[in-house]
Design a protein around this motif. Structure first.
Motif, PDB file in Angstrom:
ATOM      1  N   LEU A  75       0.801  -1.221   0.000  1.00  0.00           N
ATOM      2  CA  LEU A  75       0.000   0.000   0.000  1.00  0.00           C
ATOM      3  C   LEU A  75       0.841   1.282   0.000  1.00  0.00           C
ATOM      4  N   GLN A  77       2.535   4.597  -1.065  1.00  0.00           N
ATOM      5  CA  GLN A  77       2.126   5.597  -2.044  1.00  0.00           C
ATOM      6  C   GLN A  77       3.203   6.622  -2.369  1.00  0.00           C
ATOM      7  N   ASP A 100       3.503  16.447   0.252  1.00  0.00           N
ATOM      8  CA  ASP A 100       3.742  15.199  -0.479  1.00  0.00           C
ATOM      9  C   ASP A 100       4.672  15.412  -1.655  1.00  0.00           C
ATOM     10  N   TYR A 149       1.228   5.722   3.234  1.00  0.00           N
ATOM     11  CA  TYR A 149       0.573   4.475   2.864  1.00  0.00           C
ATOM     12  C   TYR A 149      -0.923   4.678   2.741  1.00  0.00           C
ATOM     13  N   GLN A 150      -1.512   3.981   1.801  1.00  0.00           N
ATOM     14  CA  GLN A 150      -2.958   4.017   1.641  1.00  0.00           C
ATOM     15  C   GLN A 150      -3.583   3.264   2.813  1.00  0.00           C
ATOM     16  N   SER A 157      -5.012   8.580   4.207  1.00  0.00           N
ATOM     17  CA  SER A 157      -3.753   7.844   4.185  1.00  0.00           C
ATOM     18  C   SER A 157      -3.082   7.932   5.548  1.00  0.00           C
TER      19      SER A 157
END
Length: 170
Positions: A75, A77, A100, A149-150, A157
């Motif tokens: 997961l 991201q 991000d 992480y999702q 998240s």
């Protein structure tokens, strides 16, 4: 295979599938620890021990950050960068307080030194570039990076633990 044997096999499979949810009771709802990123350098930015400039200023603006990152989780991201006036403050920031990175250029699965760029005008020329953060770092501030992480469907998240914190050089 004759019809009687096929029916017996079908019934056996059906009973096995129906009994599966009852038989699986050894599971956990606790979250797994995620791999944090490691900024490669001591907190004061000295390079005499590692020989690696963990945070390097780019001429024309921006910084390159050298990291050790190995995120092979399903997961995974990307990454989020955080900056604050002290080491304690940057470690205590909430998970959504960072910025991000953009598109991942490389998927970090090898145990090598990777580079991340922090710049509002990215050059994207570093070796082993993971991604670029659309932010300019402030000299004298502390930075830390977390893996993102999702989470479960419909949930925001989540992030790993913070990396070590380093001072942004002038």
């Amino acid at each position: 295979m004759n019809a009687g044997m096929r029916n017996a096999l079908y019934r056996f499979a059906l009973i096995g599938l129906l009994g599966l949810p009852v038989a699986c009771n050894q599971y956990s709802t606790e979250t797994l620890p995620m791999n944090p990123v490691v900024l490669l350098g001591p907190p004061d930015g000295q390079t005499s021990y590692t020989g690696i400039a963990a945070i390097e200023r780019i001429s024309g603006g921006g910084h390159l950050l050298r990291v050790s990152a190995q995120n092979s989780e399903l997961l995974f991201q990307g990454y989020r960068i955080f900056q604050a006036s002290s080491e304690a403050a940057v470690m205590a920031l909430s998970a959504d307080a960072g910025t991000d990175c953009g598109t991942l250029f490389t998927y970090p699965v090898l145990g090598i030194v990777y580079t991340m760029e922090a710049s509002t005008a990215p050059k994207l020329t570093a070796d082993n570039l993971l991604c670029s953060f659309p932010i300019n770092l402030t000299p004298g501030q502390y930075v830390s990076i977390r893996a993102v992480y999702q989470a479960a469907f419909g949930q925001p998240s989540t992030t790993s633990l913070p990396s070590n914190a380093l001072i942004v050089p002038p």
